[in-house]
Scaffold this active site. Structure first.
Site, mmCIF file in Angstrom:
data_model
loop_
_atom_site.group_PDB
_atom_site.id
_atom_site.type_symbol
_atom_site.label_atom_id
_atom_site.label_comp_id
_atom_site.label_asym_id
_atom_site.label_seq_id
_atom_site.Cartn_x
_atom_site.Cartn_y
_atom_site.Cartn_z
ATOM 1 N N HIS A 1 0.834 -1.198 0.000
ATOM 2 C CA HIS A 1 0.000 0.000 0.000
ATOM 3 C C HIS A 1 0.872 1.252 0.000
ATOM 4 C CE1 HIS A 1 0.705 -1.010 4.259
ATOM 5 N NE2 HIS A 1 0.541 0.278 4.544
ATOM 6 N N HIS B 1 0.926 5.384 1.106
ATOM 7 C CA HIS B 1 0.345 6.447 1.928
ATOM 8 C C HIS B 1 0.436 7.755 1.156
ATOM 9 C CE1 HIS B 1 0.516 4.196 5.836
ATOM 10 N NE2 HIS B 1 1.456 3.531 5.172
#
Length: 194
Positions: free
Chosen positions: A154, A156
């Site tokens: 992932h 940010h």
């Protein structure tokens, strides 16, 4: 909701067969456009067809993708999901994930990574505009020693303002030429990209 850059029924590129909303028209065609895989500057990195999307029944992010765990969704398409971080470093801190489960970026097929990255610029613009921040960080951690907490790759997107108090790892000393030569040699031996 983030409005797509390509929202007409026209094709975004003469070789594109896809109509309707998608973000790929915002990315240079020679890099990410699925209609042009033979023109990709690194053709050996492009998978002709991404593998079936794996998932992990114990993964929090896979549960969010599957709908069994709720999330405040910012963006979603067939390959990518973006949602607000529930432990944000700043207001509007958003996570961007591939829907397919890959624990770290280094094991992601390039086509899957490209699909997630295609959405990132507009998500970042939305975070920046909504927060009123003049800048933002895009961060990605791989492995527990790198502060990864959820083992589903992932990114940010964190809006930044002067004096926001957010601190990151401090830079080390200047790299000297001898160390650089040794590091480059090791990197070249460890990769097929050069």
């Amino acid at each position: 909701y983030i409005s797509p850059l390509h929202d007409s029924t026209d094709h975004c590129h003469p070789l594109c067969s896809r109509q309707g909303p998608h973000f790929l028209s915002s990315i240079p065609a020679l890099i990410y456009h699925p209609a042009l895989p033979l023109l990709h500057p690194y053709p050996r990195l492009m998978a002709s067809t991404p593998p079936a999307a794996p998932s992990d029944t114990d993964c929090l992010f896979c549960k969010i993708v599957g709908g069994s765990v709720p999330a405040h969704k910012v963006f979603e398409d067939d390959h990518t999901l973006a949602f607000l971080d529930i432990f944000p470093s700043a207001p509007f801190h958003t996570l961007v994930i591939p829907k397919a489960h890959y624990p770290t970026v280094d094991v992601m097929p390039p086509a899957v990574l490209g699909q997630s990255m295609a959405a990132l610029p507009e998500i970042a613009r939305a975070v920046k505009a909504a927060s009123g921040a003049p800048g933002f960080n895009v961060l990605q951690n791989n492995g527990s020693v790198a502060m990864q907490e959820i083992f589903h790759a992932h990114f940010h997107v964190i809006p930044r303002k002067e004096g926001d108090g957010i601190r990151w790892v401090k830079s080390g000393g200047r790299l000297d030429d001898d160390a650089a030569v040794k590091q480059l040699d090791k990197l070249k031996k460890a990769t097929s990209l050069t």
